[in-house]
Design an enzyme around this catalytic site. Structure first.
Site, PDB file in Angstrom:
ATOM      1  N   LYS A  33     -52.745 -46.864  36.995  1.00 47.42           N
ATOM      2  CA  LYS A  33     -51.129 -46.730  35.447  1.00 47.42           C
ATOM      3  C   LYS A  33     -51.490 -45.358  35.349  1.00 47.42           C
ATOM      4  CE  LYS A  33     -55.534 -46.874  33.242  1.00 47.42           C
ATOM      5  NZ  LYS A  33     -56.033 -45.625  32.552  1.00 47.42           N
ATOM      6  N   THR A  34     -52.537 -44.332  35.951  1.00 49.74           N
ATOM      7  CA  THR A  34     -52.886 -43.230  35.658  1.00 49.74           C
ATOM      8  C   THR A  34     -51.132 -41.858  36.169  1.00 49.74           C
ATOM      9  OG1 THR A  34     -54.722 -43.056  35.694  1.00 49.74           O
ATOM     10  CG2 THR A  34     -53.685 -40.687  35.125  1.00 49.74           C
ATOM     11  N   ASP A 225     -52.444 -44.490  26.838  1.00 48.50           N
ATOM     12  CA  ASP A 225     -52.973 -44.768  27.594  1.00 48.50           C
ATOM     13  C   ASP A 225     -53.555 -46.117  27.258  1.00 48.50           C
ATOM     14  OD1 ASP A 225     -53.994 -45.356  30.364  1.00 48.50           O
ATOM     15  OD2 ASP A 225     -54.738 -43.189  30.520  1.00 48.50           O
ATOM     16  N   GLU A 226     -54.569 -46.851  27.923  1.00 46.56           N
ATOM     17  CA  GLU A 226     -55.947 -47.435  27.883  1.00 46.56           C
ATOM     18  C   GLU A 226     -55.863 -48.177  25.243  1.00 46.56           C
ATOM     19  OE1 GLU A 226     -57.897 -48.158  29.493  1.00 46.56           O
ATOM     20  OE2 GLU A 226     -58.616 -46.468  30.878  1.00 46.56           O
ATOM     21  N   GLN A 256     -59.724 -54.716  30.688  1.00 46.40           N
ATOM     22  CA  GLN A 256     -60.305 -53.937  30.461  1.00 46.40           C
ATOM     23  C   GLN A 256     -60.877 -53.511  29.273  1.00 46.40           C
ATOM     24  OE1 GLN A 256     -60.637 -51.444  33.571  1.00 46.40           O
ATOM     25  NE2 GLN A 256     -58.509 -51.920  34.360  1.00 46.40           N
ATOM     26  N   ARG A 614     -65.105 -51.011  39.105  1.00 42.58           N
ATOM     27  CA  ARG A 614     -64.977 -49.583  39.294  1.00 42.58           C
ATOM     28  C   ARG A 614     -65.716 -48.963  40.645  1.00 42.58           C
ATOM     29  NH1 ARG A 614     -62.087 -48.860  36.207  1.00 42.58           N
ATOM     30  NH2 ARG A 614     -62.690 -50.908  35.672  1.00 42.58           N
TER      31      ARG A 614
END
Length: 773
Positions: A33-34, A225-226, A256, A614
């Site tokens: 996504k980044t 973002d997020e 998340q 992770r």
């Protein structure tokens, strides 16, 4: 097509090429996504969008820095500098600096951190004569913080009978007064706390339509973002800024969303399509980070949540190893297993310490891990512990620097006016505070006019106060022409701070001086770094803002190769080849305090999903049979989250123990038990039925996860009784050592052992858990 776009897969390319109108990108863990956000910004710029018209909001400064450097490598450094990119708090602090006068604040307002705010609230509670055991300052701060993030101002609070009633029921009927006093004191000190940076931005955009229009026209393209972690206050700001052009791109993953305790509202992402017209939805479902086993195991858990957006995360990566689940007797043994496993993996696969992370639900769990890693000489770093900027000597220097920038900052003034000691005591400070409240001025202004006000303070004390205010004014003159480093260096020497610390010759005292030296080194680096920025000058104001907005995860750890220890909340956005998730027990994870409602339990499940995803190559889950909680040893049972993973993705390392006690007497002498005479125990009336009947598969897994009697430690004669002097041994607490001598016989046998870490110890061998090397 631009060369960099060739690096994207089809699903990633679509949102990057989307130019006008609102879009949402649902991005699974590890799906890039980044990269999508970064390349979308670069693509907009390549299509002629002015970087000054792009606003990109992230959740950490680190993420913003990484994105900016990636964009710079595509479009060039000079253009990338013009982007408005950073955390919500840093971007809105910047806007507030420009517009602060409209709200009655100075442009150089101080940003209070949590400690400053809590100290002020504690002082207010004391001044109001309230019981500090009822009005606990941390709880009061937390309540005020949640009010601000929900846009409940002091006025709104006093108009809401329900809130006042709730506080009265909690035996805190005067909470509203504390809130009022706190807001007034912050305003008088020219200070905003973290929550104000959002609240005041909302006030600015609501009360001043011309300001809203100015920033709507500036930020024609907004990227967030997020998005699943935004709270109500952040949501309203983004909605207001993006309303005119509707060119808003939000990226996030509902699976998340783990910050409800900080006010994050998962509905912001779930309802995005209702908020804007003609929303395009894109899904990134291919995971590039983790093995198939990890991705599928995580999917099988998160699938149990009812509140979610539809997506199927998948990967083309190799199958990888199964998730290893290990049951240990105690938390000490859990720590030793993790440390040994890290050591073995390092040796076997030639890995770095930085390839490993240990994740836990609560900070208290780190101690057993730290002890075990130290014994194995494995370097580690704890994230989220006491950060560098929270240490006393650093806070002292920063308080001086804050006072130079904003003399109205009363928290800073109270901290340093008599440190190093100048003979300005508590009685004098009380008189100054009363005068400041009476004249509705800051304490510093009272000191400046000390000769004109009758304060019943003797001449000697007045001179000391005048000298103090003159010293601060002298520093202010230096700050007008010099950079942050020069000012701080002058402050450290001229205030007597360094001389004071040099008097303390202890190792702690020397460490404090080294910390101040490290702060000055950091400031020097900061000033050098600011030279590269177009709109920066390395001033003291810039440095203090940078410190106030820094988060613990943003700090550069240098090249030190260390195992990472952190809570799962802090691990979000990070990735490691090997991840150990420890303390997988009911009431610990899921937390006993987060199982009252379905939404709380679903958030805990999302937290586990974050922890598991992770891991790139291998994940370990550990739990114990018993654990110390609140000083008591309690029996533990495995977390329901282990049971929710499809068994085909697990490798259960349940310890097998073939030992069985051989009785010294024959059981035949006791005869047979007549079961017909046994008293049958009936269930108590009103006993609730079990919540659900476990499936056969769950029962099978439970039998393997939960200990049998054979697994429990025995009290047999220890093989340590057969040891001899001269042997090399290893002890779980003291490490490796050599037996110097053995004395006594049978059960009273003792060994004197010289341990590398523990020194000389005399151990009773029948209890000693020693391993011969």
């Amino acid at each position: 097509m631009e060369k960099y776009l060739a690096e994207l897969n089809e699903a990633q390319l679509a949102p990057v090429l989307h130019k006008e109108g609102p879009l949402i990108v649902i991005a699974g863990a590890g799906s890039g996504k980044t990269r999508v956000l970064t390349y979308r910004i670069a693509y907009l710029m390549s299509k002629g969008v002015d970087p000054f018209n792009i606003l990109s909001l992230t959740f950490t400064n680190k993420a913003a820095r990484e994105m900016k450097s990636r964009i710079a490598s595509i479009v060039g450094n000079s253009e990338a500098k013009n982007l408005w990119m950073g955390t919500f708090h840093s971007i809105f602090a910047k806007i507030l600096r420009f517009e602060a006068d409209k709200l009655g604040y100075p442009s150089n307002f101080t940003i209070y951190d949590t400690q400053d705010s809590q100290r002020l609230i504690s002082a207010i509670i004391k001044e109001m004569g309230l019981d500090k055991d009822v009005y606990k300052y941390k709880q009061v701060y937390s309540r005020i913080s949640s009010y601000k993030n929900s846009l409940i101002t002091v006025k709104a609070y006093f108009q809401n009978a329900e809130l006042q009633e709730a506080d009265a029921m909690a035996k805190r009927p005067r909470l509203g007064e504390i809130y009022q006093n706190y807001v007034d004191r912050c305003f008088k000190a020219g200070a905003m706390d973290f929550d104000d940076l959002l609240l005041k931005t909302n006030e600015l955009l609501t009360r001043f339509p011309e300001v809203l229009q100015k920033y709507q026209n500036r930020f024609r393209y907004i990227l967030v973002d997020e998005y699943q972690d935004t709270n109500h206050s952040q949501y309203l700001i983004v909605k207001a800024l993006s309303d005119k052009f509707q060119n808003i791109c939000v990226v996030g993953d509902d699976a998340q969303s783990i910050y409800a305790f900080r006010g994050a509202n998962i509905n912001n992402i779930l309802n995005f399509q209702r908020d804007y017209d003609g929303v395009e939805m894109y899904r990134l479902e291919q995971n590039y980070r983790s093995t198939k086993n990890i991705v599928n195991a995580a999917n099988s858990v998160i699938d149990k949540n009812q509140t979610k957006l539809d997506k199927v995360v998948w990967t083309q990566n190799e199958d990888g190893g199964k998730i290893i689940v290990n049951r240990l007797l105690t938390d000490g043994e859990e720590g030793r297993f993790v440390a040994s496993s890290i050591f073995e993996n390092k040796m076997e696969h030639q890995l770095q310490n930085g390839d490993f992370a240990i994740l836990y639900r609560t900070n208290a769990q780190s101690r057993a891990m730290e002890d075990a890693l130290r014994k194995k000489d494995i370097p580690y770093r704890i994230y989220g512990g006491l950060s560098f900027y929270q240490r006393k000597e650093i806070k002292d220097v920063l308080a001086y620097l804050r006072l130079i920038v904003n003399p109205k900052d009363e928290e800073a003034l109270k901290r340093v006016i008599n440190y190093p000691a100048r003979g300005i005591g508590a009685t004098t400070m009380d008189k100054l505070s009363l005068a400041a409240n009476h004249y509705k001025r800051s304490i510093f202004e009272v000191i400046e006019n000390i000769e004109k006000i009758d304060l019943k303070i003797n001449k000697g004390t007045k001179n000391k106060l005048t000298n103090f205010s003159n010293m601060i004014k002298h520093f202010q003159l230096i700050a007008e022409n010099k950079d942050a480093f020069t000012v701080a260096e002058t402050v450290a020497k001229k205030t007597g701070l360094l001389q004071e610390l040099k008097k303390d010759g202890t190792p702690e005292g020397i460490a404090r001086i080294e910390n101040i030296e490290e702060l000055l080194n950091g400031m020097s680096d900061f000033v050098e770094g600011q030279k590269e920025l177009a709109d920066a000058d390395g001033s003291l104001t810039e440095f203090l803002e940078d410190v106030a907005l820094a988060t613990d995860m943003d700090k550069d750890t240098g090249d030190e190769d260390r195992v990472a220890l952190m809570t799962i909340h802090l691990a979000k956005g990070l990735e490691f080849p090997y991840v150990y998730i420890v303390g997988m027990e009911e009431d610990l994870f899921p937390s006993g305090m987060s199982m009252n409602t379905r939404s709380e339990l679903e958030e805990e499940r999302r937290l586990f999903y974050v922890a598991l995803t992770r891991a790139e190559k291998q994940a370990y889950l550990t739990y114990t049979q018993s654990r110390y909680r609140w000083g008591k040893l309690i029996d533990a049972e495995p977390s329901r989250f282990i049971e929710e993973i499809d068994e085909k993705f697990l490798d259960l390392m349940v310890p097998q123990d073939d030992y069985k006690y051989k009785p010294l007497i024959d059981s035949d002498i006791f005869g047979e038990v007549d079961k017909s005479k046994l008293r049958q125990t009936k269930p108590k009336r009103g006993t609730p039925p079990p919540a659900h009947k476990p499936t056969e598969e769950q029962l099978r897994k439970l039998r393997r996860l939960r200990p049998t009697d054979a697994d429990k430690p025995s009290k047999s004669d220890s093989p340590a009784l057969q040891l001899e002097s001269g042997q090399e041994v290893e002890h779980m607490r003291f490490g490796k050592g050599k037996i110097l001598s053995i004395e006594g016989v049978g059960q009273d046998k003792k060994a004197e052992i010289d341990f590398e870490n523990g020194g000389l110890k005399k151990l009773l061998l029948r209890f000693a858990k020693l391993k011969v090397l």
